[in-house]
Design a protein around this motif. Structure first.
Motif, PDB file in Angstrom:
ATOM      1  N   ARG A  61       0.847  -0.994   0.000  1.00 27.89           N
ATOM      2  CA  ARG A  61       0.000   0.000   0.000  1.00 27.89           C
ATOM      3  C   ARG A  61       0.909   1.068   0.000  1.00 27.89           C
ATOM      4  O   ARG A  61       1.386   1.435   0.723  1.00 27.89           O
ATOM      5  N   ARG A  62      -0.157   0.754  -0.499  1.00 29.70           N
ATOM      6  CA  ARG A  62      -0.496   2.067  -0.905  1.00 29.70           C
ATOM      7  C   ARG A  62       0.748   2.484  -1.577  1.00 29.70           C
ATOM      8  O   ARG A  62       1.275   3.479  -1.362  1.00 29.70           O
ATOM      9  N   GLU A  88       3.155  -5.256   1.705  1.00 29.86           N
ATOM     10  CA  GLU A  88       4.026  -6.214   1.031  1.00 29.86           C
ATOM     11  C   GLU A  88       5.490  -5.914   1.357  1.00 29.86           C
ATOM     12  O   GLU A  88       6.289  -6.817   1.655  1.00 29.86           O
ATOM     13  N   GLY A  89       5.848  -4.632   1.303  1.00 31.53           N
ATOM     14  CA  GLY A  89       7.210  -4.243   1.643  1.00 31.53           C
ATOM     15  C   GLY A  89       7.550  -4.539   3.093  1.00 31.53           C
ATOM     16  O   GLY A  89       8.649  -5.013   3.402  1.00 31.53           O
ATOM     17  N   TYR A  90       6.600  -4.258   4.008  1.00 29.11           N
ATOM     18  CA  TYR A  90       6.844  -4.543   5.418  1.00 29.11           C
ATOM     19  C   TYR A  90       7.168  -6.023   5.632  1.00 29.11           C
ATOM     20  O   TYR A  90       8.078  -6.374   6.389  1.00 29.11           O
ATOM     21  N   MET A  93      -3.482  -8.068   5.720  1.00 34.02           N
ATOM     22  CA  MET A  93      -3.096  -6.850   6.433  1.00 34.02           C
ATOM     23  C   MET A  93      -3.377  -5.628   5.582  1.00 34.02           C
ATOM     24  O   MET A  93      -2.911  -5.513   4.448  1.00 34.02           O
ATOM     25  N   LEU A  94      -4.173  -4.711   6.143  1.00 33.99           N
ATOM     26  CA  LEU A  94      -4.465  -3.411   5.547  1.00 33.99           C
ATOM     27  C   LEU A  94      -4.730  -2.439   6.700  1.00 33.99           C
ATOM     28  O   LEU A  94      -4.558  -2.795   7.865  1.00 33.99           O
ATOM     29  N   THR A  95      -5.161  -1.233   6.392  1.00 31.81           N
ATOM     30  CA  THR A  95      -5.583  -0.352   7.475  1.00 31.81           C
ATOM     31  C   THR A  95      -6.861  -0.912   8.091  1.00 31.81           C
ATOM     32  O   THR A  95      -7.670  -1.583   7.432  1.00 31.81           O
ATOM     33  N   ARG A  96      -7.038  -0.646   9.366  1.00 35.56           N
ATOM     34  CA  ARG A  96      -8.259  -1.081  10.043  1.00 35.56           C
ATOM     35  C   ARG A  96      -9.488  -0.479   9.353  1.00 35.56           C
ATOM     36  O   ARG A  96     -10.512  -1.153   9.189  1.00 35.56           O
ATOM     37  N   ALA A 154       3.074 -17.861   9.901  1.00 34.75           N
ATOM     38  CA  ALA A 154       1.823 -17.678   9.174  1.00 34.75           C
ATOM     39  C   ALA A 154       2.079 -17.107   7.788  1.00 34.75           C
ATOM     40  O   ALA A 154       3.139 -16.545   7.499  1.00 34.75           O
ATOM     41  N   ARG A 155       1.069 -17.228   6.925  1.00 31.45           N
ATOM     42  CA  ARG A 155       1.105 -16.642   5.590  1.00 31.45           C
ATOM     43  C   ARG A 155       0.304 -15.344   5.631  1.00 31.45           C
ATOM     44  O   ARG A 155      -0.858 -15.345   6.004  1.00 31.45           O
ATOM     45  N   ILE A 156       0.946 -14.254   5.228  1.00 33.80           N
ATOM     46  CA  ILE A 156       0.286 -12.959   5.268  1.00 33.80           C
ATOM     47  C   ILE A 156      -0.215 -12.580   3.886  1.00 33.80           C
ATOM     48  O   ILE A 156       0.496 -12.705   2.891  1.00 33.80           O
ATOM     49  N   GLY A 157      -1.456 -12.126   3.808  1.00 34.87           N
ATOM     50  CA  GLY A 157      -2.017 -11.613   2.570  1.00 34.87           C
ATOM     51  C   GLY A 157      -1.795 -10.113   2.473  1.00 34.87           C
ATOM     52  O   GLY A 157      -1.991  -9.383   3.458  1.00 34.87           O
ATOM     53  N   VAL A 158      -1.361  -9.651   1.314  1.00 35.30           N
ATOM     54  CA  VAL A 158      -1.116  -8.227   1.074  1.00 35.30           C
ATOM     55  C   VAL A 158      -1.605  -7.887  -0.325  1.00 35.30           C
ATOM     56  O   VAL A 158      -1.795  -8.772  -1.164  1.00 35.30           O
TER      57      VAL A 158
END
Length: 305
Positions: free
Chosen positions: A8-9, A177-179, A212-215, A166-170
């Motif tokens: 993100r963004r 994704e960068g994080y 993971m995104l903004t709340r 865990a597997r993180i979705g971005v």
């Protein structure tokens, strides 16, 4: 410099292979790319005058709730477009042409002259500031995780995802994704989705253990899917290599267009002071907690505390 700053963004990693979507209600994005010169002049740019002359501003967005999306009536709305419309009207521009693009294509598309402004709630990072001009941010939002019911892996923040296997979705080209890469997660555990909706479906189908995104973004999308078998974790500020990663977003213009950024910031500051910004964004789930006095200069220099 962290890779998260390049995404993100997100800012596309590298400037080649740009894929930009079809403009909503206006034909192909490329249809208007010759009407506005990409290069600014040497004295702050003349975009504001050219937009006043044409009466129309082309707004790049990525169809992500609540930041910028097409509603059921077929109109461009959301946090960024509505604030942008209010400010551009104050600047003498009353017509708004939506231009849809993948989030990762917004900066390349802006630089190519496919639209005049990025109105997508884009996070302000030092690397992006090297590519485009940013206005001051109009919000600062924490992150959250979208999780399966009961949160079976006990995930709470970015560190818990990284350390727990865990597997993180971005989303593609996102700072998330960068994080993930910056904290050392292997590529096989970073599941990249093209958009918010496919990310939800990916967690539902078990292709990722979280998204993971903004709340705000996740809560808005959950409200569009009542009864969906997913839950929202607590909000958090991601920490990468010991540094907090603020989710403060603003509007983007081409490099050199400092005159319009200066006038935009003046109007934005007045609207913040009067409470108009909060009034505009409250229907999209924003509250006083997301209001911010951070500046683009602080975020671009990496000095935001």
């Amino acid at each position: 410099m962290n890779n998260s700053n390049l995404s993100r963004r997100g800012f596309l990693r590298g400037a080649t292979g740009v894929t930009v979507g079809i403009a909503v209600g206006g034909g192909a994005l490329a249809s208007g790319c010759t009407s506005i010169s990409v290069a600014a002049d040497g004295a702050g740019g003349d975009l504001l005058q050219r937009l006043r002359d044409s009466g129309t501003v082309r707004m790049g967005f990525a169809n992500e709730r609540p930041f910028g999306f097409i509603n059921r009536e077929g109109n461009l709305t959301g946090q960024a477009p509505e604030i942008g419309k209010a400010i551009f009207r104050r600047l003498g521009i009353d017509s708004f042409e939506p231009k849809l693009a993948d989030f990762s294509s917004l900066i390349p598309g802006l630089k190519a002259g496919l639209f005049d402004v990025i109105a997508a709630g884009m996070y302000i990072t030092p690397a992006r500031c090297a590519e485009i001009e940013f206005t001051d941010p109009d919000y600062n939002a924490p992150a959250a995780l979208l999780l399966p019911p009961g949160n079976p892996l006990g995930l709470s923040d970015l560190d818990s995802v990284g350390q727990g296997g865990a597997r993180i979705g971005v989303l593609t080209g996102s700072v998330e994704e960068g994080y993930a890469h910056d904290i050392g997660m292997p590529a096989g555990r970073v599941v990249v989705f093209p958009d918010q909706s496919s990310g939800f479906d990916g967690v539902l189908a078990g292709r990722a253990d979280c998204l993971m995104l903004t709340r705000l973004s996740l809560l808005s999308a959950l409200n569009e899917r009542p009864g969906v078998a997913l839950e929202l974790g607590e909000s958090f500020i991601p920490v990468v290599q010991g540094e907090k990663q603020y989710g403060a977003g603003g509007f983007g213009f081409r490099k050199g267009e400092t005159s319009i950024v200066r006038e935009f910031n003046r109007q934005l500051a007045a609207m913040k002071g009067s409470g108009e910004v909060l009034e505009i964004v409250r229907p999209f789930g924003f509250s006083q907690d997301e209001m911010t006095d951070l500046t683009a200069a602080q975020l671009c220099s990496g000095t935001a505390a």
